[in-house]
Design a protein around this motif. Structure first.
Motif, PDB file in Angstrom:
ATOM      1  N   ASP A  82     -37.522  -0.265 -13.309  1.00 28.91           N
ATOM      2  CA  ASP A  82     -36.094  -0.364 -12.996  1.00 28.91           C
ATOM      3  C   ASP A  82     -35.687   0.752 -12.057  1.00 28.91           C
ATOM      4  OD1 ASP A  82     -35.507  -2.427 -14.571  1.00 28.91           O
ATOM      5  OD2 ASP A  82     -34.234  -1.322 -15.995  1.00 28.91           O
ATOM      6  N   ARG A  83     -34.810   0.465 -11.123  1.00 29.43           N
ATOM      7  CA  ARG A  83     -34.319   1.531 -10.239  1.00 29.43           C
ATOM      8  C   ARG A  83     -33.634   2.635 -11.048  1.00 29.43           C
ATOM      9  NH1 ARG A  83     -34.808   0.801  -4.780  1.00 29.43           N
ATOM     10  NH2 ARG A  83     -35.568  -1.276  -4.301  1.00 29.43           N
ATOM     11  N   ALA A  84     -32.914   2.239 -12.084  1.00 32.52           N
ATOM     12  CA  ALA A  84     -32.215   3.227 -12.918  1.00 32.52           C
ATOM     13  C   ALA A  84     -33.224   4.169 -13.579  1.00 32.52           C
ATOM     14  CB  ALA A  84     -31.371   2.526 -13.970  1.00 32.52           C
ATOM     15  N   GLU A  85     -34.351   3.624 -13.971  1.00 32.68           N
ATOM     16  CA  GLU A  85     -35.401   4.415 -14.616  1.00 32.68           C
ATOM     17  C   GLU A  85     -36.003   5.406 -13.609  1.00 32.68           C
ATOM     18  OE1 GLU A  85     -37.378   6.020 -17.428  1.00 32.68           O
ATOM     19  OE2 GLU A  85     -35.911   4.423 -17.813  1.00 32.68           O
ATOM     20  N   ILE A  86     -36.192   4.957 -12.376  1.00 30.56           N
ATOM     21  CA  ILE A  86     -36.722   5.852 -11.333  1.00 30.56           C
ATOM     22  C   ILE A  86     -35.717   6.972 -11.060  1.00 30.56           C
ATOM     23  CG2 ILE A  86     -37.527   6.028  -8.945  1.00 30.56           C
ATOM     24  CD1 ILE A  86     -38.313   3.051  -9.117  1.00 30.56           C
ATOM     25  N   THR A  87     -34.441   6.606 -10.945  1.00 27.17           N
ATOM     26  CA  THR A  87     -33.400   7.601 -10.662  1.00 27.17           C
ATOM     27  C   THR A  87     -33.307   8.640 -11.764  1.00 27.17           C
ATOM     28  OG1 THR A  87     -32.192   5.799  -9.621  1.00 27.17           O
ATOM     29  CG2 THR A  87     -30.980   7.840  -9.978  1.00 27.17           C
ATOM     30  N   LYS A  88     -33.555   8.208 -12.995  1.00 30.41           N
ATOM     31  CA  LYS A  88     -33.493   9.131 -14.116  1.00 30.41           C
ATOM     32  C   LYS A  88     -34.636  10.149 -14.052  1.00 30.41           C
ATOM     33  CE  LYS A  88     -33.727   7.783 -18.577  1.00 30.41           C
ATOM     34  NZ  LYS A  88     -33.564   6.698 -19.572  1.00 30.41           N
ATOM     35  N   ARG A  89     -35.796   9.694 -13.574  1.00 29.95           N
ATOM     36  CA  ARG A  89     -36.969  10.569 -13.599  1.00 29.95           C
ATOM     37  C   ARG A  89     -37.221  11.324 -12.304  1.00 29.95           C
ATOM     38  NH1 ARG A  89     -41.853   7.084 -16.082  1.00 29.95           N
ATOM     39  NH2 ARG A  89     -40.496   5.374 -16.697  1.00 29.95           N
ATOM     40  N   VAL A  90     -36.670  10.800 -11.194  1.00 31.83           N
ATOM     41  CA  VAL A  90     -36.983  11.389  -9.886  1.00 31.83           C
ATOM     42  C   VAL A  90     -35.711  11.791  -9.156  1.00 31.83           C
ATOM     43  CG1 VAL A  90     -38.033  10.949  -7.628  1.00 31.83           C
ATOM     44  CG2 VAL A  90     -39.022   9.895  -9.681  1.00 31.83           C
ATOM     45  N   ALA A  91     -35.640  13.033  -8.682  1.00 29.69           N
ATOM     46  CA  ALA A  91     -34.509  13.454  -7.857  1.00 29.69           C
ATOM     47  C   ALA A  91     -35.008  13.815  -6.467  1.00 29.69           C
ATOM     48  CB  ALA A  91     -33.802  14.647  -8.484  1.00 29.69           C
ATOM     49  N   LEU A  92     -34.406  13.215  -5.463  1.00 34.98           N
ATOM     50  CA  LEU A  92     -34.737  13.519  -4.076  1.00 34.98           C
ATOM     51  C   LEU A  92     -33.602  14.320  -3.452  1.00 34.98           C
ATOM     52  CD1 LEU A  92     -36.210  13.059  -1.278  1.00 34.98           C
ATOM     53  CD2 LEU A  92     -34.947  10.909  -1.129  1.00 34.98           C
ATOM     54  N   VAL A  93     -33.932  15.493  -2.942  1.00 41.03           N
ATOM     55  CA  VAL A  93     -32.966  16.249  -2.144  1.00 41.03           C
ATOM     56  C   VAL A  93     -33.282  15.933  -0.689  1.00 41.03           C
ATOM     57  CG1 VAL A  93     -32.018  18.515  -1.581  1.00 41.03           C
ATOM     58  CG2 VAL A  93     -32.867  18.067  -3.894  1.00 41.03           C
ATOM     59  N   PRO A  94     -32.433  15.132  -0.049  1.00 38.46           N
ATOM     60  CA  PRO A  94     -32.781  14.642   1.285  1.00 38.46           C
ATOM     61  C   PRO A  94     -32.715  15.713   2.366  1.00 38.46           C
ATOM     62  CG  PRO A  94     -30.630  13.805   0.616  1.00 38.46           C
ATOM     63  CD  PRO A  94     -31.143  14.619  -0.529  1.00 38.46           C
ATOM     64  N   GLN A  95     -33.394  15.413   3.456  1.00 39.14           N
ATOM     65  CA  GLN A  95     -33.460  16.376   4.567  1.00 39.14           C
ATOM     66  C   GLN A  95     -32.070  16.638   5.140  1.00 39.14           C
ATOM     67  OE1 GLN A  95     -36.227  15.115   7.572  1.00 39.14           O
ATOM     68  NE2 GLN A  95     -36.458  17.194   8.357  1.00 39.14           N
ATOM     69  N   ARG A  96     -31.264  15.590   5.228  1.00 36.32           N
ATOM     70  CA  ARG A  96     -29.876  15.789   5.659  1.00 36.32           C
ATOM     71  C   ARG A  96     -29.017  15.659   4.421  1.00 36.32           C
ATOM     72  NH1 ARG A  96     -32.321  13.066   9.100  1.00 36.32           N
ATOM     73  NH2 ARG A  96     -32.821  13.985  11.099  1.00 36.32           N
ATOM     74  N   PRO A  97     -28.726  16.781   3.765  1.00 38.35           N
ATOM     75  CA  PRO A  97     -28.019  16.722   2.494  1.00 38.35           C
ATOM     76  C   PRO A  97     -26.661  16.069   2.665  1.00 38.35           C
ATOM     77  CG  PRO A  97     -28.127  18.978   3.294  1.00 38.35           C
ATOM     78  CD  PRO A  97     -28.950  18.159   4.226  1.00 38.35           C
ATOM     79  N   TYR A  98     -26.353  15.164   1.785  1.00 35.08           N
ATOM     80  CA  TYR A  98     -25.127  14.390   1.930  1.00 35.08           C
ATOM     81  C   TYR A  98     -24.085  14.747   0.867  1.00 35.08           C
ATOM     82  CZ  TYR A  98     -21.848  10.682   2.555  1.00 35.08           C
ATOM     83  OH  TYR A  98     -20.682  10.009   2.780  1.00 35.08           O
ATOM     84  N   LEU A  99     -22.905  15.119   1.326  1.00 37.72           N
ATOM     85  CA  LEU A  99     -21.784  15.321   0.414  1.00 37.72           C
ATOM     86  C   LEU A  99     -20.707  14.320   0.780  1.00 37.72           C
ATOM     87  CD1 LEU A  99     -21.546  19.222   0.468  1.00 37.72           C
ATOM     88  CD2 LEU A  99     -22.627  17.787  -1.272  1.00 37.72           C
ATOM     89  N   PHE A 100     -19.965  13.877  -0.222  1.00 39.01           N
ATOM     90  CA  PHE A 100     -18.902  12.926   0.081  1.00 39.01           C
ATOM     91  C   PHE A 100     -17.550  13.560  -0.205  1.00 39.01           C
ATOM     92  CE2 PHE A 100     -20.783  12.050  -4.070  1.00 39.01           C
ATOM     93  CZ  PHE A 100     -19.692  12.174  -4.904  1.00 39.01           C
ATOM     94  N   SER A 101     -16.547  12.899   0.279  1.00 38.37           N
ATOM     95  CA  SER A 101     -15.184  13.379   0.109  1.00 38.37           C
ATOM     96  C   SER A 101     -14.820  13.345  -1.376  1.00 38.37           C
ATOM     97  CB  SER A 101     -14.277  12.482   0.958  1.00 38.37           C
ATOM     98  OG  SER A 101     -12.992  12.462   0.427  1.00 38.37           O
ATOM     99  N   GLY A 102     -14.355  14.484  -1.899  1.00 35.08           N
ATOM    100  CA  GLY A 102     -14.062  14.612  -3.329  1.00 35.08           C
ATOM    101  C   GLY A 102     -14.199  16.078  -3.685  1.00 35.08           C
ATOM    102  N   THR A 103     -14.198  16.396  -4.974  1.00 37.77           N
ATOM    103  CA  THR A 103     -14.327  17.797  -5.356  1.00 37.77           C
ATOM    104  C   THR A 103     -15.802  18.176  -5.435  1.00 37.77           C
ATOM    105  OG1 THR A 103     -14.402  17.258  -7.689  1.00 37.77           O
ATOM    106  CG2 THR A 103     -12.214  17.680  -6.754  1.00 37.77           C
ATOM    107  N   ILE A 104     -16.053  19.486  -5.544  1.00 38.30           N
ATOM    108  CA  ILE A 104     -17.418  19.958  -5.760  1.00 38.30           C
ATOM    109  C   ILE A 104     -17.963  19.341  -7.043  1.00 38.30           C
ATOM    110  CG2 ILE A 104     -18.757  22.014  -6.404  1.00 38.30           C
ATOM    111  CD1 ILE A 104     -17.175  23.562  -4.304  1.00 38.30           C
TER     112      ILE A 104
END
Ligand code: DCP
Ligand code: MG
Length: 242
Positions: A76-98
């Motif tokens: 499951d994609r959710a299972e992969i997301t739970k176990r693996v964290a990718l910090v991308p080369q171009r770090p992405y932040l979105f509009s919102g609070t820290i």
């Protein structure tokens, strides 16, 4: 219980959809919990492409990527997301609070967990200096924080999810040498039992890696520790001297 977080690439070949020639050819390696595997190679060598196959941003055209012995396309994609964290080369932040940005992967994290992650990521002081702290606003794309601050927030975001596997894509390049060194020392404590795969430009970032994979034109041309590669790998020597 056995530690989880074993990553295995088995004879992986990958081409971008629609492209004729592969950008990765016959990639095989295993990364185990407690290990740090570094990937180094010139621009365009395929480092980012290689990382992207584990969280299934793309799938290989041949071979397999396995997480704890299971091909990732069977998870499951959710299972992969739970176990693996990718910090991308171009770090992405979105509009919102820290806070919103840090909780992105794990909404139930406590404030204490956010501050702990910030401390490790060397982001605590600049967030404390903001009038609203965790409530300070980030503009779309994170344009109101510096590149290095953006990287540190994205590293903190990954830490908040407490994954088994960390993928750092050139995540330390916008940091000055001293901050880079402090961050990696702090990370070591946190990631002791985790699997860490790190793409780096700076040799000093990876000299302590358990294994370094030298990527050239989509192939692993050499592998070993820093000391071994200094002896055996002309490609590595070139990178060290550049
Ligand atoms: N490529 C592509 N389509 C994409 C991304 C990349 O065709 N969406 C190509 C460009 C390169 C090759 O794939 O020829 C490898 O690109 P990578 O981004 O994987 O290369 P690196 O991460 O090693 O390069 P850098 O050090 O610049 O980040
Ligand atoms: Mg890259």
């Amino acid at each position: 219980a056995a530690l989880t977080g074993v990553v295995e690439y088995r004879n992986v070949t990958f081409a971008y959809p629609g492209a004729e020639s592969p950008v990765l050819s016959n990639i095989s390696f295993t990364a185990r919990p407690g290990q740090t595997i570094a990937i180094i190679g010139s621009t365009g060598a395929g480092k980012t492409s290689l990382l992207s196959l584990l969280p299934r941003l793309y799938d290989p055209v041949e071979g397999q990527v396995l997480l704890d012995g299971v091909p990732v396309d069977k998870l499951d994609r959710a299972e992969i997301t739970k176990r693996v964290a990718l910090v991308p080369q171009r770090p992405y932040l979105f509009s919102g609070t820290i806070e919103h940005n840090l909780r992105f992967g794990k909404t139930e994290a406590t404030d204490q967990e956010l501050w702990d992650a910030l401390r490790v990521a060397q982001g605590e002081s600049f967030v404390r200096e903001k009038k609203n702290g965790l409530g300070a606003r980030i503009s779309q794309g994170g344009t109101n924080v510096s590149g290095g601050q953006r990287q540190r927030l994205c590293i903190a975001r990954a830490l908040v999810t407490k994954p088994r596997v960390y993928l750092f894509d050139d995540s330390f390049s916008a940091l000055d040498v001293a901050t880079d060194a402090r961050l990696r020392t702090a990370l070591k404590g946190i990631t002791r039992d985790a699997t860490v795969i790190i793409v780096a430009q700076r040799i000093s970032t990876i000299t302590e890696a358990d294994q370094i994979l030298v990527l050239d034109n989509g192939r692993i041309v050499d592998r070993g520790t820093h000391e071994e590669l200094l002896e055996t790998s002309p490609t590595y020597q070139e990178i060290v001297e550049s």
